[in-house]
Design a protein around this motif. Structure first.
Motif, short mmCIF file in Angstrom:
data_model
loop_
_atom_site.label_atom_id
_atom_site.label_comp_id
_atom_site.label_asym_id
_atom_site.label_seq_id
_atom_site.Cartn_x
_atom_site.Cartn_y
_atom_site.Cartn_z
N LYS A 10 -107.98 10.31 20.81
CA LYS A 10 -109.16 10.99 20.27
C LYS A 10 -109.89 11.75 21.38
CE LYS A 10 -113.09 10.23 17.27
NZ LYS A 10 -113.88 9.29 16.50
N GLY A 11 -110.01 11.16 22.54
CA GLY A 11 -110.67 11.81 23.67
C GLY A 11 -109.93 13.06 24.11
N ILE A 12 -108.62 12.96 24.17
CA ILE A 12 -107.79 14.10 24.56
C ILE A 12 -107.93 15.23 23.54
CG2 ILE A 12 -105.41 14.90 24.87
CD1 ILE A 12 -104.87 12.13 26.15
N GLU A 13 -107.94 14.86 22.28
CA GLU A 13 -108.09 15.86 21.22
C GLU A 13 -109.44 16.57 21.33
OE1 GLU A 13 -107.98 16.25 16.34
OE2 GLU A 13 -107.97 14.28 17.26
N GLU A 14 -110.50 15.81 21.58
CA GLU A 14 -111.83 16.41 21.71
C GLU A 14 -111.91 17.35 22.90
OE1 GLU A 14 -114.78 13.31 21.66
OE2 GLU A 14 -114.19 12.64 19.67
N ILE A 15 -111.30 16.98 24.00
CA ILE A 15 -111.28 17.85 25.19
C ILE A 15 -110.53 19.14 24.86
CG2 ILE A 15 -110.34 18.10 27.52
CD1 ILE A 15 -110.95 15.07 27.89
N GLY B 275 -110.52 24.90 23.78
CA GLY B 275 -110.13 25.98 22.87
C GLY B 275 -111.34 26.81 22.45
N LYS B 276 -112.45 26.15 22.21
CA LYS B 276 -113.67 26.86 21.84
C LYS B 276 -114.13 27.75 22.99
CE LYS B 276 -118.47 26.11 20.51
NZ LYS B 276 -119.54 25.14 20.31
#
Length: 60
Positions: free
Chosen positions: A6-11, A16-17
C-alpha cells in the motif's frame, strides 16, 4: 494488501501526479508562451509547492 504494498502504491501515485503536473506546466509554457510562474499560477499550484516544481523543471 499489506502495508508495504500500500505504501509503495501511494508513493507511485504521488510521483505520477507530480509528473503530470510537470507535463502540464511545460505544455503551458510551450503552447501559451507562459513563464514558469504564469503556468504554475494558471494551474493553481500553491506557492508553497512551486519551488519543488521549479527545481524539477530546471533539471530537465
Amino acid at each position: 494488501m499489506c502495508n508495504l504494498s500500500k505504501g509503495i502504491e501511494e508513493i507511485g501515485l504521488r510521483e505520477g501526479k507530480k509528473e503530470g503536473i510537470l507535463f502540464s506546466i511545460q505544455s503551458l509554457m510551450e503552447t501559451m508562451n507562459f513563464t514558469m510562474e504564469e503556468a504554475m499560477n494558471a494551474l493553481k499550484i500553491p506557492k508553497t509547492e512551486q519551488e519543488q516544481y521549479t527545481k524539477k523543471l530546471k533539471q530537465k
